[in-house]
Motif scaffolding. Sequence first.
Motif, PDB file in Angstrom:
ATOM      1  N   HIS A  68      27.558  55.308  38.685  1.00  0.00           N
ATOM      2  CA  HIS A  68      26.608  55.328  37.564  1.00  0.00           C
ATOM      3  C   HIS A  68      27.685  54.915  36.276  1.00  0.00           C
ATOM      4  N   ILE A  69      26.930  54.214  35.321  1.00  0.00           N
ATOM      5  CA  ILE A  69      27.502  53.685  34.183  1.00  0.00           C
ATOM      6  C   ILE A  69      28.362  54.625  33.549  1.00  0.00           C
ATOM      7  N   ALA A  70      27.848  55.833  33.584  1.00  0.00           N
ATOM      8  CA  ALA A  70      28.416  57.101  32.592  1.00  0.00           C
ATOM      9  C   ALA A  70      29.198  57.842  33.692  1.00  0.00           C
ATOM     10  N   PHE A  71      29.558  57.749  34.907  1.00  0.00           N
ATOM     11  CA  PHE A  71      30.378  58.370  35.654  1.00  0.00           C
ATOM     12  C   PHE A  71      31.425  57.880  36.645  1.00  0.00           C
ATOM     13  N   LYS A  72      32.314  58.393  37.086  1.00  0.00           N
ATOM     14  CA  LYS A  72      33.251  57.671  37.990  1.00  0.00           C
ATOM     15  C   LYS A  72      32.522  57.554  39.264  1.00  0.00           C
ATOM     16  N   PRO A  73      32.623  56.411  39.982  1.00  0.00           N
ATOM     17  CA  PRO A  73      32.146  56.123  41.325  1.00  0.00           C
ATOM     18  C   PRO A  73      33.096  57.453  42.444  1.00  0.00           C
ATOM     19  N   GLN A  74      31.964  57.779  43.240  1.00  0.00           N
ATOM     20  CA  GLN A  74      32.392  58.772  44.017  1.00  0.00           C
ATOM     21  C   GLN A  74      32.157  58.585  45.658  1.00  0.00           C
ATOM     22  N   TYR A 279      22.359  58.734  14.291  1.00  0.00           N
ATOM     23  CA  TYR A 279      23.502  57.852  14.803  1.00  0.00           C
ATOM     24  C   TYR A 279      23.159  56.482  13.800  1.00  0.00           C
ATOM     25  N   ALA A 280      24.332  55.665  13.673  1.00  0.00           N
ATOM     26  CA  ALA A 280      24.302  54.645  12.996  1.00  0.00           C
ATOM     27  C   ALA A 280      24.496  53.393  14.232  1.00  0.00           C
ATOM     28  N   PRO A 281      24.358  52.158  13.806  1.00  0.00           N
ATOM     29  CA  PRO A 281      24.403  51.179  14.775  1.00  0.00           C
ATOM     30  C   PRO A 281      25.765  51.206  15.446  1.00  0.00           C
ATOM     31  N   GLU A 282      26.823  51.317  14.701  1.00  0.00           N
ATOM     32  CA  GLU A 282      28.111  51.428  15.413  1.00  0.00           C
ATOM     33  C   GLU A 282      28.339  52.617  16.434  1.00  0.00           C
ATOM     34  N   ASP A 283      27.429  53.438  16.463  1.00  0.00           N
ATOM     35  CA  ASP A 283      27.639  54.607  17.700  1.00  0.00           C
ATOM     36  C   ASP A 283      27.053  54.350  18.870  1.00  0.00           C
ATOM     37  N   PHE A 284      26.509  52.934  19.233  1.00  0.00           N
ATOM     38  CA  PHE A 284      26.049  52.535  20.446  1.00  0.00           C
ATOM     39  C   PHE A 284      27.341  52.700  21.481  1.00  0.00           C
ATOM     40  N   VAL A 285      27.112  53.227  22.548  1.00  0.00           N
ATOM     41  CA  VAL A 285      28.301  53.451  23.602  1.00  0.00           C
ATOM     42  C   VAL A 285      27.903  52.414  24.800  1.00  0.00           C
ATOM     43  N   SER A 286      26.755  52.511  25.464  1.00  0.00           N
ATOM     44  CA  SER A 286      26.776  51.935  26.631  1.00  0.00           C
ATOM     45  C   SER A 286      25.248  51.868  27.076  1.00  0.00           C
ATOM     46  N   CYS A 287      24.832  50.883  27.894  1.00  0.00           N
ATOM     47  CA  CYS A 287      23.521  50.800  28.346  1.00  0.00           C
ATOM     48  C   CYS A 287      23.509  50.208  29.972  1.00  0.00           C
ATOM     49  N   GLU A 288      22.786  50.787  30.736  1.00  0.00           N
ATOM     50  CA  GLU A 288      22.437  50.055  32.045  1.00  0.00           C
ATOM     51  C   GLU A 288      20.884  50.043  32.494  1.00  0.00           C
ATOM     52  N   ILE A 289      20.739  48.672  32.905  1.00  0.00           N
ATOM     53  CA  ILE A 289      19.174  48.389  33.467  1.00  0.00           C
ATOM     54  C   ILE A 289      19.641  48.095  34.768  1.00  0.00           C
ATOM     55  N   VAL A 290      18.523  48.911  35.516  1.00  0.00           N
ATOM     56  CA  VAL A 290      18.745  48.506  37.113  1.00  0.00           C
ATOM     57  C   VAL A 290      17.318  48.126  37.388  1.00  0.00           C
ATOM     58  N   GLU A 291      17.290  47.016  38.262  1.00  0.00           N
ATOM     59  CA  GLU A 291      15.778  46.339  38.640  1.00  0.00           C
ATOM     60  C   GLU A 291      16.151  46.221  40.148  1.00  0.00           C
ATOM     61  N   SER A 292      15.192  46.639  40.808  1.00  0.00           N
ATOM     62  CA  SER A 292      15.138  46.475  42.242  1.00  0.00           C
ATOM     63  C   SER A 292      13.857  46.045  42.867  1.00  0.00           C
ATOM     64  N   MET A 306      19.371  43.843  40.662  1.00  0.00           N
ATOM     65  CA  MET A 306      19.843  43.297  39.373  1.00  0.00           C
ATOM     66  C   MET A 306      20.337  44.509  38.579  1.00  0.00           C
ATOM     67  N   GLY A 307      21.484  44.546  38.085  1.00  0.00           N
ATOM     68  CA  GLY A 307      22.278  45.406  37.589  1.00  0.00           C
ATOM     69  C   GLY A 307      22.997  45.009  36.303  1.00  0.00           C
ATOM     70  N   LEU A 308      22.363  45.494  35.038  1.00  0.00           N
ATOM     71  CA  LEU A 308      22.854  44.892  33.802  1.00  0.00           C
ATOM     72  C   LEU A 308      23.661  46.101  33.063  1.00  0.00           C
ATOM     73  N   GLN A 309      24.894  45.849  32.781  1.00  0.00           N
ATOM     74  CA  GLN A 309      25.758  46.833  32.143  1.00  0.00           C
ATOM     75  C   GLN A 309      26.204  46.355  30.836  1.00  0.00           C
ATOM     76  N   ILE A 310      26.220  47.365  29.800  1.00  0.00           N
ATOM     77  CA  ILE A 310      26.660  46.919  28.235  1.00  0.00           C
ATOM     78  C   ILE A 310      27.560  47.924  27.881  1.00  0.00           C
ATOM     79  N   PHE A 311      28.510  47.446  27.180  1.00  0.00           N
ATOM     80  CA  PHE A 311      29.427  48.346  26.863  1.00  0.00           C
ATOM     81  C   PHE A 311      29.879  47.927  25.180  1.00  0.00           C
ATOM     82  N   ALA A 312      30.090  49.029  24.342  1.00  0.00           N
ATOM     83  CA  ALA A 312      30.733  48.540  22.970  1.00  0.00           C
ATOM     84  C   ALA A 312      32.153  48.797  23.299  1.00  0.00           C
ATOM     85  N   THR A 313      32.805  47.567  22.837  1.00  0.00           N
ATOM     86  CA  THR A 313      34.368  47.598  23.317  1.00  0.00           C
ATOM     87  C   THR A 313      35.008  47.481  21.840  1.00  0.00           C
TER      88      THR A 313
END
Length: 367
Positions: A68-74, A279-292, A306-313
Motif C-alpha cells: 500500500h502506498i501509505a504502508f510498508k510492504p509485508q 491544509y494548503a496546496p503544499e500539504d499534499f503528501v501522496s496519492c494512489e489510484i488503482v484500476e483493475s 494499473m497502479g498510479l502513485q504520486i508523491f510530493a518530493t
Amino acid sequence: MKRILLTAAIVFCCVNVVLAQRIEVVDKQGNGVPYATVTTPDAEFIGTTDMNGVLEDTKDYATIVVSHIAFKPQKVALYSGNTRITMEDVEFTLDEITASPKPLVYVQTYYRLFFYSEKEGMFYYRVGITDNAYDRQKKDVKANTNHVAKATIGIVKVLLGALLGPRLDQVSRINVNKLEDRMRSWYDDIDLQFVDNGPNKKTITDFKGVVGNIVDNPQTGVRRYSYDTSAMRRHQLEAEGNEKKLRKLEKKAEKESEKTRNKKESCFQLYRIDENGFYAPEDFVSCEIVESYDKLVDEAWDHRIMGLQIFATDRAYVTKEELKEIKKNNKFKLTYDSIKQFEADNNIPELAPAVEEKLAELWNVDK
C-alpha cells in the motif's frame, strides 16, 4: 454408491470453505486499510482489500504480500482461519516549512505508473516529475512535467503514452482546494456528505450509500481519504437522469464486455492537516489510484492492474527568480539507476520486492 458420492461432495464443500482464507488489513490504530494490493511473493495478483480493509478470499495461497502506498510492504504466511494483518506506516514525510511573504508556492511531485498482467507480468512503466508553481495571489497553478516510459513492445509505449500522458501530467499537479470541496464539485448531483463516524473518522456517503471514508492520525497530523471512484461515477450518471447518456453508457459497457469486464477503480490520498483540519496546496503528501479489469487476450481472460502513485518530493515558498533557478537546476536523468536513486534520496516507499524485480527486468528489455 450414492451415499459415498454425497459424503465426498460434503467433504469437498467443507474443504473449500476452510480454504477460503479471509484477511483483514488494519493500521496500528485498528482502522481498516482500504485498497491494499495483495499478491503472491512472485507478484501474481490475488486481489485488493475493500473499503473496510477486508479481502474475503486469498485463493488458497499459503504466503501473500500486502502492499500500500501509505504502508510498508509485508510478507505474510497464512494459516487456517481468518488473519488480521497490522501494517506499519512508511517513513515518507515532508519537512515543515514556515509561511513567508514570497508570492509563489513551489511543490515538486513525482509519479510512477505501472501496468501489470497475470500472464505478462510488468509490461508498461512510466515515471515523471512535475514542477508545480502556485500563485498565492491569483490562486492558480502552473505546472510542467518531464517523464520517461518503458514497455515490452514499442507500440504499447506509444499508445499508452499518447492516451495516458496528458491525464498523468494533469493528475500529478497539486490542487488548490480542500479535497472535500473538490469532491463536491466533481460529484455535485449525488448529495455527497462527510459524516462523523467516531473519533478522527468520517464516512463519505452519497444518495446510494457509503462510497468512502476519512481517517485522521493525530500523532502524525495526516488525513487519509479512500473512495470508490467507479461507484461514484455510476451514481453521478444515475443522478443526472440523462437517459441518452445512460443508454450510451450501457451500450459502451455492453460492447466493452466482449473484451473487458469487472472494471474497478479506487483512490487513496494523504494530506497534512492543521489542528482544525485545514491544509494548503503544499500539504499534499501522496496519492494512489488503482484500476483493475479483466481483458480478453487470445480467447482467454487476463487480469490486469494499473497502479498510479504520486508523491510530493519538494516544496518551498519562492519568488519568480528563485523558481526559475529551481527549474534550471532540476535536471533529472531518466534512467533506471537514476530513478531508483531519486526514490531512495526522497525516501519514496518501495514497491513489493517481486514487483521491483519485474520492473528491473522490464527496464532491460527495451534498451
